[in-house]
Design an enzyme around this catalytic site. Structure first.
Site, PDB file in Angstrom:
ATOM      1  N   SER A   1      -1.859   1.703  -5.754  1.00 28.79           N
ATOM      2  CA  SER A   1      -2.670   1.004  -4.759  1.00 28.79           C
ATOM      3  C   SER A   1      -2.593  -0.494  -4.980  1.00 28.79           C
ATOM      4  O   SER A   1      -2.408  -0.954  -6.117  1.00 28.79           O
ATOM      5  CB  SER A   1      -4.119   1.472  -4.916  1.00 28.79           C
ATOM      6  OG  SER A   1      -4.992   0.622  -4.215  1.00 28.79           O
TER       7      SER A   1
ATOM      8  N   TYR B   1     -11.933   3.401 -10.664  1.00 25.72           N
ATOM      9  CA  TYR B   1     -10.849   3.904  -9.798  1.00 25.72           C
ATOM     10  C   TYR B   1      -9.592   3.065 -10.011  1.00 25.72           C
ATOM     11  O   TYR B   1      -8.506   3.595 -10.282  1.00 25.72           O
ATOM     12  CB  TYR B   1     -11.273   3.871  -8.318  1.00 25.72           C
ATOM     13  CG  TYR B   1     -10.109   4.040  -7.378  1.00 25.72           C
ATOM     14  CD1 TYR B   1      -9.431   5.263  -7.287  1.00 25.72           C
ATOM     15  CD2 TYR B   1      -9.640   2.975  -6.598  1.00 25.72           C
ATOM     16  CE1 TYR B   1      -8.336   5.413  -6.448  1.00 25.72           C
ATOM     17  CE2 TYR B   1      -8.551   3.114  -5.757  1.00 25.72           C
ATOM     18  CZ  TYR B   1      -7.904   4.332  -5.681  1.00 25.72           C
ATOM     19  OH  TYR B   1      -6.807   4.484  -4.859  1.00 25.72           O
TER      20      TYR B   1
ATOM     21  N   LYS C   1      -5.724   3.887 -11.839  1.00 23.51           N
ATOM     22  CA  LYS C   1      -4.372   3.629 -11.302  1.00 23.51           C
ATOM     23  C   LYS C   1      -3.566   2.783 -12.291  1.00 23.51           C
ATOM     24  O   LYS C   1      -2.380   3.041 -12.513  1.00 23.51           O
ATOM     25  CB  LYS C   1      -4.461   2.908  -9.952  1.00 23.51           C
ATOM     26  CG  LYS C   1      -5.037   3.749  -8.826  1.00 23.51           C
ATOM     27  CD  LYS C   1      -4.135   4.917  -8.455  1.00 23.51           C
ATOM     28  CE  LYS C   1      -4.699   5.741  -7.319  1.00 23.51           C
ATOM     29  NZ  LYS C   1      -4.016   7.021  -7.125  1.00 23.51           N
TER      30      LYS C   1
HETATM   31  P1  NAD Z   1      -7.418  12.112   0.118  1.00 23.53           P
HETATM   32  O1  NAD Z   1      -8.678  12.284  -0.644  1.00 23.53           O
HETATM   33  O2  NAD Z   1      -7.432  12.370   1.578  1.00 23.53           O
HETATM   34  O3  NAD Z   1      -6.258  12.990  -0.542  1.00 23.53           O
HETATM   35  C1  NAD Z   1      -6.243  13.323  -1.907  1.00 23.53           C
HETATM   36  C2  NAD Z   1      -6.014  14.822  -1.984  1.00 23.53           C
HETATM   37  O4  NAD Z   1      -5.954  15.242  -3.344  1.00 23.53           O
HETATM   38  C3  NAD Z   1      -7.147  15.629  -1.332  1.00 23.53           C
HETATM   39  O5  NAD Z   1      -6.577  16.563  -0.448  1.00 23.53           O
HETATM   40  C4  NAD Z   1      -7.852  16.312  -2.509  1.00 23.53           C
HETATM   41  O6  NAD Z   1      -8.399  17.567  -2.131  1.00 23.53           O
HETATM   42  C5  NAD Z   1      -6.717  16.431  -3.503  1.00 23.53           C
HETATM   43  N1  NAD Z   1      -7.111  16.449  -4.904  1.00 23.53           N
HETATM   44  C6  NAD Z   1      -7.954  15.603  -5.546  1.00 23.53           C
HETATM   45  N2  NAD Z   1      -8.056  15.937  -6.839  1.00 23.53           N
HETATM   46  C7  NAD Z   1      -7.239  17.001  -7.040  1.00 23.53           C
HETATM   47  C8  NAD Z   1      -6.911  17.806  -8.168  1.00 23.53           C
HETATM   48  N3  NAD Z   1      -7.449  17.567  -9.370  1.00 23.53           N
HETATM   49  N4  NAD Z   1      -6.049  18.831  -8.004  1.00 23.53           N
HETATM   50  C9  NAD Z   1      -5.503  19.086  -6.794  1.00 23.53           C
HETATM   51  N5  NAD Z   1      -5.791  18.378  -5.697  1.00 23.53           N
HETATM   52  C10 NAD Z   1      -6.648  17.344  -5.820  1.00 23.53           C
HETATM   53  O7  NAD Z   1      -6.901  10.622  -0.180  1.00 23.53           O
HETATM   54  P2  NAD Z   1      -5.700   9.816   0.480  1.00 23.53           P
HETATM   55  O8  NAD Z   1      -6.285   8.681   1.218  1.00 23.53           O
HETATM   56  O9  NAD Z   1      -4.759  10.723   1.157  1.00 23.53           O
HETATM   57  O10 NAD Z   1      -5.040   9.222  -0.839  1.00 23.53           O
HETATM   58  C11 NAD Z   1      -3.945   9.823  -1.489  1.00 23.53           C
HETATM   59  C12 NAD Z   1      -3.571   9.018  -2.711  1.00 23.53           C
HETATM   60  O11 NAD Z   1      -3.274   7.682  -2.322  1.00 23.53           O
HETATM   61  C13 NAD Z   1      -4.678   8.923  -3.763  1.00 23.53           C
HETATM   62  O12 NAD Z   1      -4.078   8.979  -5.031  1.00 23.53           O
HETATM   63  C14 NAD Z   1      -5.260   7.541  -3.515  1.00 23.53           C
HETATM   64  O13 NAD Z   1      -5.833   7.005  -4.687  1.00 23.53           O
HETATM   65  C15 NAD Z   1      -4.037   6.774  -3.094  1.00 23.53           C
HETATM   66  N6  NAD Z   1      -4.371   5.601  -2.257  1.00 23.53           N
HETATM   67  C16 NAD Z   1      -5.106   5.774  -1.122  1.00 23.53           C
HETATM   68  C17 NAD Z   1      -5.447   4.672  -0.363  1.00 23.53           C
HETATM   69  C18 NAD Z   1      -6.285   4.819   0.882  1.00 23.53           C
HETATM   70  O14 NAD Z   1      -6.852   3.836   1.330  1.00 23.53           O
HETATM   71  N7  NAD Z   1      -6.386   5.983   1.498  1.00 23.53           N
HETATM   72  C19 NAD Z   1      -5.018   3.396  -0.744  1.00 23.53           C
HETATM   73  C20 NAD Z   1      -4.258   3.269  -1.904  1.00 23.53           C
HETATM   74  C21 NAD Z   1      -3.935   4.389  -2.664  1.00 23.53           C
HETATM   75  C1  UD1 Z   2     -10.814  -0.369  -0.354  1.00 25.69           C
HETATM   76  C2  UD1 Z   2     -11.035  -0.056  -1.813  1.00 25.69           C
HETATM   77  C3  UD1 Z   2      -9.746  -0.281  -2.588  1.00 25.69           C
HETATM   78  C4  UD1 Z   2      -8.588   0.469  -1.969  1.00 25.69           C
HETATM   79  C5  UD1 Z   2      -8.455   0.013  -0.528  1.00 25.69           C
HETATM   80  C6  UD1 Z   2      -7.280   0.675   0.146  1.00 25.69           C
HETATM   81  C7  UD1 Z   2     -13.407  -0.626  -2.129  1.00 25.69           C
HETATM   82  C8  UD1 Z   2     -14.384  -1.574  -2.741  1.00 25.69           C
HETATM   83  N1  UD1 Z   2     -12.096  -0.915  -2.310  1.00 25.69           N
HETATM   84  O1  UD1 Z   2     -10.666  -1.742  -0.272  1.00 25.69           O
HETATM   85  O2  UD1 Z   2      -9.898   0.119  -3.914  1.00 25.69           O
HETATM   86  O3  UD1 Z   2      -7.401   0.188  -2.664  1.00 25.69           O
HETATM   87  O4  UD1 Z   2      -9.676   0.318   0.148  1.00 25.69           O
HETATM   88  O5  UD1 Z   2      -7.622   1.528   1.143  1.00 25.69           O
HETATM   89  O6  UD1 Z   2     -13.759   0.380  -1.559  1.00 25.69           O
HETATM   90  N2  UD1 Z   2     -15.641  -3.769   5.718  1.00 25.69           N
HETATM   91  C9  UD1 Z   2     -16.713  -4.092   6.518  1.00 25.69           C
HETATM   92  N3  UD1 Z   2     -17.567  -3.087   6.892  1.00 25.69           N
HETATM   93  C10 UD1 Z   2     -17.386  -1.783   6.514  1.00 25.69           C
HETATM   94  C11 UD1 Z   2     -16.275  -1.470   5.688  1.00 25.69           C
HETATM   95  C12 UD1 Z   2     -15.437  -2.490   5.300  1.00 25.69           C
HETATM   96  O7  UD1 Z   2     -16.909  -5.242   6.884  1.00 25.69           O
HETATM   97  O8  UD1 Z   2     -18.195  -0.918   6.874  1.00 25.69           O
HETATM   98  C13 UD1 Z   2     -14.680  -4.844   5.359  1.00 25.69           C
HETATM   99  C14 UD1 Z   2     -14.497  -5.068   3.866  1.00 25.69           C
HETATM  100  O9  UD1 Z   2     -15.412  -6.008   3.389  1.00 25.69           O
HETATM  101  C15 UD1 Z   2     -13.035  -5.553   3.824  1.00 25.69           C
HETATM  102  C16 UD1 Z   2     -12.366  -4.816   4.976  1.00 25.69           C
HETATM  103  O10 UD1 Z   2     -13.421  -4.425   5.864  1.00 25.69           O
HETATM  104  O11 UD1 Z   2     -12.972  -6.930   4.078  1.00 25.69           O
HETATM  105  C17 UD1 Z   2     -11.619  -3.557   4.555  1.00 25.69           C
HETATM  106  O12 UD1 Z   2     -12.487  -2.736   3.779  1.00 25.69           O
HETATM  107  P1  UD1 Z   2     -12.025  -1.294   3.247  1.00 25.69           P
HETATM  108  O13 UD1 Z   2     -11.479  -0.506   4.371  1.00 25.69           O
HETATM  109  O14 UD1 Z   2     -13.161  -0.732   2.484  1.00 25.69           O
HETATM  110  O15 UD1 Z   2     -10.794  -1.628   2.293  1.00 25.69           O
HETATM  111  P2  UD1 Z   2     -10.686  -2.595   1.016  1.00 25.69           P
HETATM  112  O16 UD1 Z   2     -11.881  -3.462   0.890  1.00 25.69           O
HETATM  113  O17 UD1 Z   2      -9.382  -3.289   1.115  1.00 25.69           O
END
Ligand code: NAD
Ligand code: UD1
Length: 351
Positions: free
Chosen positions: A126, A150, A154
């Site tokens: 991330s 969190y 990572k």
């Molecule tokens: P998500 O929660 O939708 O998907 C994660 C999946 O992993 C879920 O389906 C959950 O049921 C499964 N899971 C969790 N723990 C598990 C375990 N111990 N064994 C088996 N399955 C398990 O999240 P996402 O948004 O799809 O994110 C996927 C990955 O990308 C994560 O590692 C997250 O940290 C990373 N990531 C997400 C974002 C974001 O904003 N969505 C940003 C940066 C990184």
């Molecule tokens: C979040 C996570 C970060 C993750 C990233 C990627 C937190 C503190 N950080 O960050 O670890 O890597 O998502 O998906 O959760 N905002 C509002 N109102 C809301 C929600 C968000 O104003 O109800 C603003 C936030 O202040 C920010 C922007 O929208 O400026 C995006 O927020 P968000 O979607 O939570 O993502 P990140 O802050 O980038």
């Protein structure tokens, strides 16, 4: 080229989109997910959209026996590792759950991979590993830091993978760490998408729930940041572009020596108010908002330098902001309660 890909967390938001793109590209897909934050309906819909099968094991990545069984049941060429917990606030309250699930889970997965002779891995990292970057756009060689458990999970996993890939006693590992910026949107069909449990933490799902009438107004966390309109700036990236980036990363494993980190972002930053305006255009709904205090731990601005992804993966984000919001809206408006009201045909592989 890797043919059969084990996808951990494949039922989740990003994982389900990646499974769909893998199937569309002709790969065989095996999913392991414990459904702690996902519905099996997402995988039913992936099958429906792709018009072909995938194998689903409902199991936990911390269950070594289950992993060994999966690796023994079929040849796996590479692993994409999405499974993990991802809520920043929750990680502050329950750090051990995050270290157990994310860090210990990854150790168990890597041990099972090694025992099975599988050393090709794409890992979901991330942009949170850059902390509060001193400069934007963010390059892969920028310093890393974490401000919450969190993010630290990572960082630890990244370091573990760098160490593993550098060990002189190990058979060579080939690892691509993908540092995602802010994934939004949904498959253009509107059949799969992000289905957050409870009140969404992230901006886009919250905005969409306001548009669909589930919540009254968006709370904008601060308008006094040093950004053009004072609200936070992020690099929002369409989840399908992100999913396609995983295919590119799988292809790049062939030339990878050790462990390589790559940003997946568009290189463009949009503010919170830009996102609300885009959502108004896409949905035709007013999206009321109010400015409230900053959210603790938030940073002013971050967006990717996508140059290395273009060079190393030959990948670039193709979908612009209006497409991201339009596709997210198609999913949200057709599925106002996510997967909650859909039933599944429950095709889990028995263990
Ligand atoms: P998500 O929660 O939708 O998907 C994660 C999946 O992993 C879920 O389906 C959950 O049921 C499964 N899971 C969790 N723990 C598990 C375990 N111990 N064994 C088996 N399955 C398990 O999240 P996402 O948004 O799809 O994110 C996927 C990955 O990308 C994560 O590692 C997250 O940290 C990373 N990531 C997400 C974002 C974001 O904003 N969505 C940003 C940066 C990184
Ligand atoms: C979040 C996570 C970060 C993750 C990233 C990627 C937190 C503190 N950080 O960050 O670890 O890597 O998502 O998906 O959760 N905002 C509002 N109102 C809301 C929600 C968000 O104003 O109800 C603003 C936030 O202040 C920010 C922007 O929208 O400026 C995006 O927020 P968000 O979607 O939570 O993502 P990140 O802050 O980038």
């Amino acid at each position: 080229m890797s043919h059969t890909v084990l996808v951990t967390g494949g039922a989740g938001y990003i994982g389900s989109h990646a499974c769909l793109e893998l199937l569309r590209a002709g790969r065989d897909v095996v999913v392991i997910d414990n459904l702690s934050n996902a519905s099996r309906v997402s995988l039913d819909r992936v099958r429906e959209l792709a018009g072909c099968e995938l194998v689903f094991h409902e199991a936990d990545i911390r269950d070594r026996g289950a992993l060994d069984g999966i690796f023994a049941a079929q040849r796996i060429d590479a692993v994409i590792h999405f499974a993990g917990l991802k809520a920043v606030g929750e990680s502050v309250e329950q750090p051990l759950a995050y270290y157990d699930n994310n860090v210990a889970g990854t150790v168990t997965l890597l041990s099972a991979m090694r025992a099975a002779g599988v050393r090709d891995l794409v890992f979901s990292s991330s942009c949170t590993v850059y902390g509060d970057p001193a400069q934007v756009p963010v390059r892969e060689d920028f310093p890393r830091s974490a401000t919450n458990p969190y993010g630290r999970s990572k960082l630890i996993i990244e370091d573990m993978l760098f160490d593993l890939a550098a060990s002189p006693l190990e058979e060579p590992w080939r690892v691509v760490l993908l540092r995602y910026f802010n994934p939004v949107g949904a498959d253009a069909s509107g059949r799969i998408g992000e289905d957050p449990a409870g009140i969404p933490n992230n901006l886009m799902p919250f905005v969409m729930q306001v548009a669909v009438g589930r919540r009254e107004r968006v709370r904008v966390f601060g308008d006094d940041y040093p950004t053009p309109d004072g609200t936070g700036v992020r690099d929002y990236i369409h989840v399908t572009d992100l999913a396609v980036g995983h295919l590119a990363a799988l292809d790049a494993l062939a030339k990878t020596r050790g462990c390589v980190a790559v940003n997946l972002g568009t290189g463009r930053g949009y503010s919170v108010l830009d996102m609300i305006a885009a959502a108004r255009r896409a949905t035709g709904h007013p999206i009321p908002h109010e400015i409230v205090a900053r959210r603790p731990g938030d940073i002013a601005a971050t967006y990717a330098d996508p140059a290395f992804a273009a060079e190393y993966l030959d990948w670039r984000a193709a979908r612009d902001l209006d497409v991201m919001v339009r596709d997210h809206w198609r999913w949200q408006s057709a599925n106002p309660t996510g997967y909650a009201d859909a039933s599944s045909d429950s095709r889990t592989v028995p263990r």
